[in-house]
Design an enzyme around this catalytic site. Structure first.
Site, PDB file in Angstrom:
ATOM      1  N   CYS A  47      33.699  48.576  43.354  1.00 11.62           N
ATOM      2  CA  CYS A  47      33.944  48.558  44.802  1.00 11.62           C
ATOM      3  C   CYS A  47      33.848  49.971  45.383  1.00 11.62           C
ATOM      4  O   CYS A  47      34.316  50.944  44.797  1.00 11.62           O
ATOM      5  CB  CYS A  47      35.322  47.969  45.088  1.00 11.62           C
ATOM      6  SG  CYS A  47      35.666  47.828  46.850  1.00 11.62           S
ATOM      7  N   CYS A  51      41.032  52.505  47.229  1.00 11.75           N
ATOM      8  CA  CYS A  51      42.430  52.046  47.228  1.00 11.75           C
ATOM      9  C   CYS A  51      43.093  52.530  45.929  1.00 11.75           C
ATOM     10  O   CYS A  51      42.646  52.187  44.826  1.00 11.75           O
ATOM     11  CB  CYS A  51      42.486  50.531  47.336  1.00 11.75           C
ATOM     12  SG  CYS A  51      41.461  49.889  48.687  1.00 11.75           S
ATOM     13  N   CYS A  54      43.900  50.283  42.871  1.00  8.17           N
ATOM     14  CA  CYS A  54      42.973  49.219  42.459  1.00  8.17           C
ATOM     15  C   CYS A  54      42.069  49.612  41.295  1.00  8.17           C
ATOM     16  O   CYS A  54      41.311  50.581  41.362  1.00  8.17           O
ATOM     17  CB  CYS A  54      42.136  48.784  43.652  1.00  8.17           C
ATOM     18  SG  CYS A  54      41.129  47.331  43.251  1.00  8.17           S
ATOM     19  N   CYS A  91      42.386  30.460  44.898  1.00  3.12           N
ATOM     20  CA  CYS A  91      42.028  31.665  45.636  1.00  3.12           C
ATOM     21  C   CYS A  91      40.895  32.384  44.910  1.00  3.12           C
ATOM     22  O   CYS A  91      40.907  32.477  43.678  1.00  3.12           O
ATOM     23  CB  CYS A  91      43.225  32.613  45.713  1.00  3.12           C
ATOM     24  SG  CYS A  91      44.730  31.799  46.266  1.00  3.12           S
ATOM     25  N   CYS A 124      41.495  29.498  49.401  1.00  4.78           N
ATOM     26  CA  CYS A 124      41.743  30.796  50.016  1.00  4.78           C
ATOM     27  C   CYS A 124      40.700  31.768  49.482  1.00  4.78           C
ATOM     28  O   CYS A 124      40.350  31.705  48.303  1.00  4.78           O
ATOM     29  CB  CYS A 124      43.149  31.255  49.637  1.00  4.78           C
ATOM     30  SG  CYS A 124      43.578  32.887  50.287  1.00  4.78           S
ATOM     31  N   CYS A 184      46.538  34.765  55.280  1.00  4.90           N
ATOM     32  CA  CYS A 184      47.383  35.127  54.142  1.00  4.90           C
ATOM     33  C   CYS A 184      47.404  36.640  54.123  1.00  4.90           C
ATOM     34  O   CYS A 184      46.355  37.272  53.975  1.00  4.90           O
ATOM     35  CB  CYS A 184      46.786  34.573  52.850  1.00  4.90           C
ATOM     36  SG  CYS A 184      47.594  35.205  51.360  1.00  4.90           S
ATOM     37  N   ARG A 256      54.916  34.490  48.548  1.00  4.38           N
ATOM     38  CA  ARG A 256      54.344  34.376  47.194  1.00  4.38           C
ATOM     39  C   ARG A 256      54.740  35.577  46.345  1.00  4.38           C
ATOM     40  O   ARG A 256      54.451  36.719  46.709  1.00  4.38           O
ATOM     41  CB  ARG A 256      52.815  34.282  47.263  1.00  4.38           C
ATOM     42  CG  ARG A 256      52.349  33.148  48.148  1.00  4.38           C
ATOM     43  CD  ARG A 256      50.859  32.919  48.063  1.00  4.38           C
ATOM     44  NE  ARG A 256      50.414  32.042  49.130  1.00  4.38           N
ATOM     45  CZ  ARG A 256      50.404  30.713  49.090  1.00  4.38           C
ATOM     46  NH1 ARG A 256      50.779  30.090  47.991  1.00  4.38           N
ATOM     47  NH2 ARG A 256      50.011  29.997  50.124  1.00  4.38           N
TER      48      ARG A 256
HETATM   49  N1  SAM Z   1      38.467  43.718  48.319  1.00  8.69           N
HETATM   50  C1  SAM Z   1      39.265  42.830  49.043  1.00  8.69           C
HETATM   51  C2  SAM Z   1      40.365  43.536  49.793  1.00  8.69           C
HETATM   52  O1  SAM Z   1      40.665  44.666  49.498  1.00  8.69           O
HETATM   53  O2  SAM Z   1      40.922  42.915  50.701  1.00  8.69           O
HETATM   54  C3  SAM Z   1      39.867  41.719  48.237  1.00  8.69           C
HETATM   55  C4  SAM Z   1      40.324  41.960  46.836  1.00  8.69           C
HETATM   56  S1  SAM Z   1      41.746  43.015  46.651  1.00  8.69           S
HETATM   57  C5  SAM Z   1      41.729  43.196  44.919  1.00  8.69           C
HETATM   58  C6  SAM Z   1      43.097  41.925  47.053  1.00  8.69           C
HETATM   59  C7  SAM Z   1      44.500  42.478  46.985  1.00  8.69           C
HETATM   60  O3  SAM Z   1      44.927  42.565  45.638  1.00  8.69           O
HETATM   61  C8  SAM Z   1      44.799  43.846  47.526  1.00  8.69           C
HETATM   62  O4  SAM Z   1      44.890  43.865  48.915  1.00  8.69           O
HETATM   63  C9  SAM Z   1      46.144  44.157  46.883  1.00  8.69           C
HETATM   64  O5  SAM Z   1      47.186  43.692  47.686  1.00  8.69           O
HETATM   65  C10 SAM Z   1      46.089  43.364  45.583  1.00  8.69           C
HETATM   66  N2  SAM Z   1      46.016  44.261  44.431  1.00  8.69           N
HETATM   67  C11 SAM Z   1      44.896  44.841  43.936  1.00  8.69           C
HETATM   68  N3  SAM Z   1      45.208  45.635  42.895  1.00  8.69           N
HETATM   69  C12 SAM Z   1      46.541  45.566  42.727  1.00  8.69           C
HETATM   70  C13 SAM Z   1      47.456  46.177  41.802  1.00  8.69           C
HETATM   71  N4  SAM Z   1      47.039  47.030  40.875  1.00  8.69           N
HETATM   72  N5  SAM Z   1      48.763  45.874  41.901  1.00  8.69           N
HETATM   73  C14 SAM Z   1      49.190  45.018  42.858  1.00  8.69           C
HETATM   74  N6  SAM Z   1      48.382  44.423  43.761  1.00  8.69           N
HETATM   75  C15 SAM Z   1      47.071  44.694  43.696  1.00  8.69           C
HETATM   76 FE1  SF4 Z   2      37.888  47.352  46.793  1.00  6.46          FE
HETATM   77 FE2  SF4 Z   2      40.093  47.049  45.341  1.00  6.46          FE
HETATM   78 FE3  SF4 Z   2      40.243  48.215  47.743  1.00  6.46          FE
HETATM   79 FE4  SF4 Z   2      39.698  45.558  47.569  1.00  6.46          FE
HETATM   80  S1  SF4 Z   2      41.589  46.574  46.951  1.00  6.46           S
HETATM   81  S2  SF4 Z   2      38.682  47.089  48.892  1.00  6.46           S
HETATM   82  S3  SF4 Z   2      38.525  45.528  45.661  1.00  6.46           S
HETATM   83  S4  SF4 Z   2      39.130  49.014  45.941  1.00  6.46           S
END
Ligand code: SAM
Ligand code: SF4
Length: 328
Positions: A47, A51, A54, A91, A124, A184, A256
Site C-alpha cells: 500500500c 499508516c 499497518c 468483510c 462489508c 462502519c 465490535r
Molecule cells: N486501506 C483501507 C483503509 O485504510 O481504510 C482498508 C484496510 S485497513 C487495513 C482497515 C483498518 O484496519 C484500519 O483503518 C485500521 O483501523 C485497522 N488496522 C490495520 N492495521 C492494524 C493494526 N496493526 N492494529 C490494529 N488495527 C489495524
Molecule cells: Fe494502506 Fe494499511 Fe493505511 Fe489501509 S491502513 S491505507 S492498507 S497503509
C-alpha cells in the site's frame, strides 16, 4: 455527545460507568447476543500509504508480501466457509489508498460483491478512499456497510499518517452516507494517543449524521517492522472504559471488539462484552495479523453463556455448524 459530556462519563468510577453502559446496551440489544464477523484480505500489502500501525504499508519492511486482488471464486470460497462457521457478516479489506470507478479492479470488486451478497450475510467492504460514484455502485452491487475508520482523534491523526488527512477520511464517509450504505467506522487504541484523544475520536463518531451502524474498536496489533512495533498493550481497564463509553455515546451501534484480542485475556474480553461490545471478528486470521482460534472463541462465548447470532445456515435446524449450537 460533546467532549465535555464524554469526559464526565469517562471519569466516573469504572463500575458506575459500566452499570450505565449495560443499561443502555439492554435497552437496544439482546445483551447475550454476539455477532461474529469474518474478515478477509482480498488485496494484501504494497500500500502507498504510511499508516504507522499497518503491516501492509510499502513504507515499512514488515515481511508482508504484496499480493494481487484475489479472484472472485477464491473469495466466494472463503465467504462460504465463513458462513458455514457461523459468520453473519463478511468483510473484505483491500490494501489500497482508494479505488476509482472505471478501473478494472473496481469492476472485479463489484463482480465479487454481487456474488458474495447472494449468500445471505451482511457484506462489508473496506477499500480506502471512495467518492459518490463508487459508493453508489457498491451499494447497487449489494454492500451493506462500508468500513472507513477514523482511527484516532483529528489532533493525533497526523502523528500516525502523513500521506492522507483526517479530513479526507471524513469526505469518504460523507460519500458513503449519501449513498445510503451503512457506515462502519471506528479506531485503534494503544498507538501512543492520550485518553483525551480517544474521547475526541468518540466525539467525532457520535456526531456523525446518521450515527455509524458499526464501530470497530481495534487494539493495536504491534506489527514488527512498523514504527509502532514497540508499543505496549493498552491497559484493559482503559479499553473497557472506552467500550462502555462507546455504548453510551452510540447506543444503537454494533460495538465490535476487533483487532488485538490475542493480547486480551478471557476475563478482559468478558468485561468488554459486559461493558457493551456485541461483536467479534472470528476466524484464525485478521487481514495479516493473528486472531484467537475459532474454537477458543466458541469456548469463551459458551463459558459466558453468550449466544452467537444464528445465520441462515443455522436457522430452522438449530445448529450453526456441526456440534455448534446457537447457544454455544
Ligand atoms: N486501506 C483501507 C483503509 O485504510 O481504510 C482498508 C484496510 S485497513 C487495513 C482497515 C483498518 O484496519 C484500519 O483503518 C485500521 O483501523 C485497522 N488496522 C490495520 N492495521 C492494524 C493494526 N496493526 N492494529 C490494529 N488495527 C489495524
Ligand atoms: Fe494502506 Fe494499511 Fe493505511 Fe489501509 S491502513 S491505507 S492498507 S497503509
Amino acid at each position: 455527545m460533546n467532549f465535555v459530556e464524554l469526559k464526565r462519563l469517562y471519569d466516573q468510577p469504572l463500575f458506575d460507568l459500566i452499570t450505565q453502559s449495560r443499561a443502555a446496551h439492554l435497552e437496544h440489544w439482546r445483551g447475550e447476543q454476539v455477532q461474529r464477523c469474518s474478515l478477509l484480505s482480498i488485496k494484501t500489502g504494497g500500500c502507498s500509504e504510511d499508516c504507522a500501525y499497518c503491516a501492509q504499508s510499502s513504507h515499512y519492511s514488515t515481511g508482508v508480501a504484496r499480493e494481487e486482488l484475489l479472484p472472485v471464486d477464491e473469495i466466494m470460497h472463503a465467504a462460504q466457509r465463513a458462513r458455514a462457521q457461523g459468520a453473519t457478516r463478511f468483510c473484505m479489506g483491500a490494501a489500497w489508498r482508494g479505488v476509482r470507478d472505471g478501473t478494472a479492479k473496481f469492476e472485479q470488486v463489484l463482480a465479487t460483491i454481487r456474488e458474495v451478497s447472494q449468500l445471505g450475510m451482511e457484506v462489508c467492504v473496506t477499500l480506502g478512499e471512495i467518492g459518490p460514484n463508487e459508493a453508489r455502485r457498491l451499494k447497487e452491487a449489494g454492500v451493506t456497510a462500508y468500513n472507513h475508520n477514523i482511527d484516532t482523534s483529528p489532533e493525533f491523526y497526523p502523528e500516525i499518517v502523513s500521506t492522507h488527512t483526517f479530513a479526507a477520511r471524513l469526505t469518504t464517509i460523507a460519500a458513503v452516507q449519501e449513498s445510503g450504505m451503512s457506515v462502519c467506522c471506528g479506531g485503534i487504541v494503544g498507538m501512543g494517543e492520550s485518553a483525551d484523544d480517544r474521547l475526541r475520536m468518540l466525539e467525532v463518531l457520535s456526531n456523525f449524521q446518521p450515527p455509524p451502524e458499526s464501530v470497530p474498536i481495534n487494539c493495536l496489533m504491534a506489527m514488527p517492522g512498523t514504527p509502532l512495533a514497540g508499543q505496549p498493550p493498552i491497559d484493559i481497564f482503559d479499553l473497557v472504559r472506552l467500550i462502555a463509553l462507546t455504548r453510551l455515546a452510540l447506543p444503537r451501534a454494533r460495538v465490535r471488539l476487533a483487532a488485538g484480542r490475542t493480547r486480551l485475556t478471557r476475563e478482559g474480553q468478558a468485561l468488554c462484552f459486559f461493558a457493551g461490545a456485541n461483536s467479534i471478528f472470528y476466524g484464525n486470521k485478521l487481514l495479516t495479523a493473528a486472531n484467537p482460534a475459532a474454537d477458543a472463541d466458541v469456548a469463551l462465548l459458551r463459558a459466558l453463556g453468550l449466544e452467537i447470532e444464528p445465520n441462515e445456515d443455522s436457522e430452522g435446524r438449530g445448529t450453526a455448524v456441526s456440534g455448534d449450537t446457537w447457544r454455544v
